[in-house]
Design an enzyme around this catalytic site. Structure first.
Site, PDB file in Angstrom:
ATOM      1  N   ARG A  53     -39.074 -22.947  71.519  1.00 34.45           N
ATOM      2  CA  ARG A  53     -38.538 -22.431  70.258  1.00 34.45           C
ATOM      3  C   ARG A  53     -37.020 -22.417  70.368  1.00 34.45           C
ATOM      4  O   ARG A  53     -36.452 -22.760  71.405  1.00 34.45           O
ATOM      5  CB  ARG A  53     -39.137 -21.061  69.883  1.00 34.45           C
ATOM      6  CG  ARG A  53     -39.618 -20.164  70.973  1.00 34.45           C
ATOM      7  CD  ARG A  53     -38.571 -19.668  71.886  1.00 34.45           C
ATOM      8  NE  ARG A  53     -37.489 -19.062  71.156  1.00 34.45           N
ATOM      9  CZ  ARG A  53     -36.252 -18.936  71.565  1.00 34.45           C
ATOM     10  NH1 ARG A  53     -35.923 -19.355  72.774  1.00 34.45           N
ATOM     11  NH2 ARG A  53     -35.318 -18.391  70.843  1.00 34.45           N
ATOM     12  N   ALA A  55     -33.641 -23.346  67.567  1.00 37.09           N
ATOM     13  CA  ALA A  55     -33.400 -24.501  66.691  1.00 37.09           C
ATOM     14  C   ALA A  55     -33.051 -25.794  67.444  1.00 37.09           C
ATOM     15  O   ALA A  55     -33.682 -26.844  67.214  1.00 37.09           O
ATOM     16  CB  ALA A  55     -32.317 -24.138  65.673  1.00 37.09           C
ATOM     17  N   ARG A  90     -42.509 -26.180  61.814  1.00 39.96           N
ATOM     18  CA  ARG A  90     -41.757 -24.953  61.525  1.00 39.96           C
ATOM     19  C   ARG A  90     -40.736 -25.268  60.430  1.00 39.96           C
ATOM     20  O   ARG A  90     -40.041 -26.283  60.496  1.00 39.96           O
ATOM     21  CB  ARG A  90     -41.051 -24.420  62.780  1.00 39.96           C
ATOM     22  CG  ARG A  90     -42.044 -23.980  63.874  1.00 39.96           C
ATOM     23  CD  ARG A  90     -41.410 -23.095  64.905  1.00 39.96           C
ATOM     24  NE  ARG A  90     -41.097 -21.768  64.389  1.00 39.96           N
ATOM     25  CZ  ARG A  90     -40.318 -20.901  65.032  1.00 39.96           C
ATOM     26  NH1 ARG A  90     -39.762 -21.234  66.188  1.00 39.96           N
ATOM     27  NH2 ARG A  90     -40.092 -19.706  64.521  1.00 39.96           N
ATOM     28  N   GLN A 203     -37.967 -12.065  71.587  1.00 42.10           N
ATOM     29  CA  GLN A 203     -37.190 -13.118  72.263  1.00 42.10           C
ATOM     30  C   GLN A 203     -36.006 -12.534  73.032  1.00 42.10           C
ATOM     31  O   GLN A 203     -35.565 -13.111  74.019  1.00 42.10           O
ATOM     32  CB  GLN A 203     -36.683 -14.147  71.244  1.00 42.10           C
ATOM     33  CG  GLN A 203     -37.750 -15.046  70.668  1.00 42.10           C
ATOM     34  CD  GLN A 203     -38.286 -14.537  69.357  1.00 42.10           C
ATOM     35  OE1 GLN A 203     -38.361 -13.319  69.137  1.00 42.10           O
ATOM     36  NE2 GLN A 203     -38.671 -15.426  68.474  1.00 42.10           N
ATOM     37  N   ASP A 244     -30.420 -20.784  62.698  1.00 42.29           N
ATOM     38  CA  ASP A 244     -31.390 -21.879  62.498  1.00 42.29           C
ATOM     39  C   ASP A 244     -30.994 -22.809  61.367  1.00 42.29           C
ATOM     40  O   ASP A 244     -31.483 -23.931  61.277  1.00 42.29           O
ATOM     41  CB  ASP A 244     -32.774 -21.294  62.233  1.00 42.29           C
ATOM     42  CG  ASP A 244     -33.275 -20.585  63.473  1.00 42.29           C
ATOM     43  OD1 ASP A 244     -32.880 -19.419  63.689  1.00 42.29           O
ATOM     44  OD2 ASP A 244     -34.006 -21.210  64.255  1.00 42.29           O
ATOM     45  N   ASN A 254     -31.020 -16.755  60.404  1.00 40.37           N
ATOM     46  CA  ASN A 254     -31.306 -16.544  61.836  1.00 40.37           C
ATOM     47  C   ASN A 254     -32.491 -15.589  61.936  1.00 40.37           C
ATOM     48  O   ASN A 254     -33.020 -15.110  60.915  1.00 40.37           O
ATOM     49  CB  ASN A 254     -30.071 -16.000  62.566  1.00 40.37           C
ATOM     50  CG  ASN A 254     -30.236 -16.051  64.082  1.00 40.37           C
ATOM     51  OD1 ASN A 254     -30.658 -17.082  64.620  1.00 40.37           O
ATOM     52  ND2 ASN A 254     -29.927 -14.974  64.775  1.00 40.37           N
ATOM     53  N   LYS A 255     -32.881 -15.324  63.142  1.00 38.48           N
ATOM     54  CA  LYS A 255     -34.042 -14.476  63.412  1.00 38.48           C
ATOM     55  C   LYS A 255     -33.995 -13.193  62.586  1.00 38.48           C
ATOM     56  O   LYS A 255     -32.937 -12.579  62.420  1.00 38.48           O
ATOM     57  CB  LYS A 255     -34.073 -14.168  64.913  1.00 38.48           C
ATOM     58  CG  LYS A 255     -35.202 -13.306  65.394  1.00 38.48           C
ATOM     59  CD  LYS A 255     -36.574 -13.823  65.000  1.00 38.48           C
ATOM     60  CE  LYS A 255     -36.808 -15.262  65.405  1.00 38.48           C
ATOM     61  NZ  LYS A 255     -37.994 -15.862  64.754  1.00 38.48           N
TER      62      LYS A 255
HETATM   63  O1  MRU Z   1     -38.320 -18.165  66.121  1.00 36.45           O
HETATM   64  P1  MRU Z   1     -37.365 -18.694  67.138  1.00 36.45           P
HETATM   65  O2  MRU Z   1     -37.516 -18.038  68.481  1.00 36.45           O
HETATM   66  O3  MRU Z   1     -37.397 -20.212  67.222  1.00 36.45           O
HETATM   67  O4  MRU Z   1     -35.944 -18.270  66.569  1.00 36.45           O
HETATM   68  C1  MRU Z   1     -34.796 -18.568  67.304  1.00 36.45           C
HETATM   69  C2  MRU Z   1     -33.555 -18.064  66.679  1.00 36.45           C
HETATM   70  O5  MRU Z   1     -33.569 -17.458  65.633  1.00 36.45           O
HETATM   71  C3  MRU Z   1     -32.279 -18.434  67.354  1.00 36.45           C
HETATM   72  O6  MRU Z   1     -31.332 -17.422  67.203  1.00 36.45           O
HETATM   73  C4  MRU Z   1     -31.748 -19.708  66.694  1.00 36.45           C
HETATM   74  O7  MRU Z   1     -32.728 -20.719  66.740  1.00 36.45           O
HETATM   75  C5  MRU Z   1     -30.510 -20.208  67.339  1.00 36.45           C
HETATM   76  S1  MRU Z   1     -30.935 -20.960  68.918  1.00 36.45           S
HETATM   77  C6  MRU Z   1     -29.556 -21.537  69.700  1.00 36.45           C
END
Ligand code: MRU
Length: 365
Positions: A53, A55, A90, A203, A244, A254-255
């Site tokens: 996971r 981006a 995704r 995460q 993302d 973002n998350k």
């Molecule tokens: O759902 P995920 O774990 O793929 O989400 C990841 C994030 O939100 C990260 O902050 C984002 O992808 C940036 S990664 C360098």
């Protein structure tokens, strides 16, 4: 970056030069098994099930997914099918679309017999570029940390809050938000990272804390709800997160929970930086309202997995049977709450003009 002192990347090839190896991140922080992706379907499942996971890593694995697909069947139909299957895994991280479009644009004009070799070469190039880009993000972001460090008393740490995992395991190496942190740490700047646990999939608690620990960066895992309190107490010097998808106007997805941290940072005059490679900019979207927000199974919220005292990994339910759980995986932080974007080409305001000042070639897009 390092695991048990050994330099690792998050994706590499097996000795046959064709099987794709990566880590299953769902077992962190208790284990980090290597998994082999041998078919297109393995790559698609690894992304959808979040074994991998983040981006940029999603983009890299998708590129290798295309390579695995054309290895099995280099026809036009198979190439189109592979891109369709991977694109559906995704929705939010635009690096997925970026990588698939790059692979398809390269491979489609080629005779099928030449596709396998070129696909593997291009996927490898995407990975190498990712490493260089993240390192550059680190160098561009480092002065932001150095500037705070200069205001501190000797030995007093720069206190940085981050959300989710935008570390090396979310990319091929270095990470985005973590790259300036790792460079600052290597330069001997005293740091302390506040790691948001990042419910529901944790995460931060599971992956970012693991990464920082392996690099020897001092850190404290905090409940997602603690960030605002810490900011009000003056315990956060700056926030830095990944993203993302960034819209043309500088809105960032973002998350889930990032928006709340940005609001708290704004209210407390704490700088809020977003680090990103240019592959995360969606030049086709004028603002963040058009960013698709992934909704995942409510079970991710209802169930918590951890290690028991006797070493068993157990999953337990923490919500009443029958209570519905809503699980939006991302949110959008409006550009007005973002102090600056940190890219491989430099730091810019979160705005269309800011982005175009660094990426003028996108003006026509
Ligand atoms: O759902 P995920 O774990 O793929 O989400 C990841 C994030 O939100 C990260 O902050 C984002 O992808 C940036 S990664 C360098």
């Amino acid at each position: 970056m390092r695991i048990d002192g050994e330099h690792r990347r998050s994706v590499w090839l097996a000795e046959d030069g064709r099987t794709v190896l990566t880590f299953d991140q769902t077992r962190l922080p208790h284990a980090l098994p290597v998994i082999a992706l041998e078919r297109l379907e393995d790559a698609a499942a690894a992304i959808a099930e979040m074994k991998i996971r983040g981006a940029p890593l999603i983009g890299a694995i998708a590129a290798y997914g295309v390579a695995l697909a054309v290895r099995a069947d280099p026809s036009d139909d198979a190439l189109a099918r592979a891109c369709g299957l991977l694109a559906a895994t995704r929705p939010t991280a635009v690096n997925l679309r970026w990588a698939l479009e790059r692979m398809r644009a390269l491979l489609a004009p080629l005779p099928p017999a030449r596709r396998e070799e070129r696909a593997y070469a291009e996927a490898a190039a995407i990975c190498e570029e990712d490493v260089a880009i993240n390192r550059a993000i680190g160098e561009r972001g480092l002065p932001l940390i150095e500037a705070v460090a200069r205001r501190k008393r000797p030995g007093e740490p720069v206190r940085i809050l981050t959300h989710c995992n935008a570390g090396w395991l979310a990319t091929v190496d270095w990470g985005t938000a973590t790259a300036p942190v790792y460079l600052a740490h290597r330069k001997g700047i005293a740091l302390h990272v506040w790691v948001d646990e990042t419910r529901p999939r944790n995460q931060g608690a599971a992956i970012t804390a693991f990464e920082l620990g392996q690099e020897g960066v001092p850190h404290t895992v905090i409940a997602d709800n603690a960030g605002g309190h810490l900011m009000r107490q003056g315990l956060v010097d700056l926030c830095i997160v990944g993203t993302d998808r960034v819209a043309r106007n500088g809105d960032v997805a973002n998350k889930i929970g990032t928006y709340l941290k940005a609001l708290a940072a704004f209210d407390n005059a704490v700088p809020f930086y977003v680090a990103l490679p240019s592959s995360t900019i969606d030049w086709r979207l004028s603002d963040g309202a058009g960013i698709p927000i992934e909704e995942r199974s409510g079970e991710e919220l209802a169930l918590v997995t951890g290690r028991t005292a006797d070493g068993r990994i157990e999953t337990v339910r923490i919500t009443p049977e029958g209570s519905a759980c809503g699980n939006w995986a991302f949110d959008v932080t409006p550009a007005r709450l973002v102090t600056a974007l940190v890219t491989e080409r430099g730091v810019c305001p979160a705005s269309e003009a800011g982005l175009l000042s660094l990426f003028p070639e996108a003006a026509a897009a």
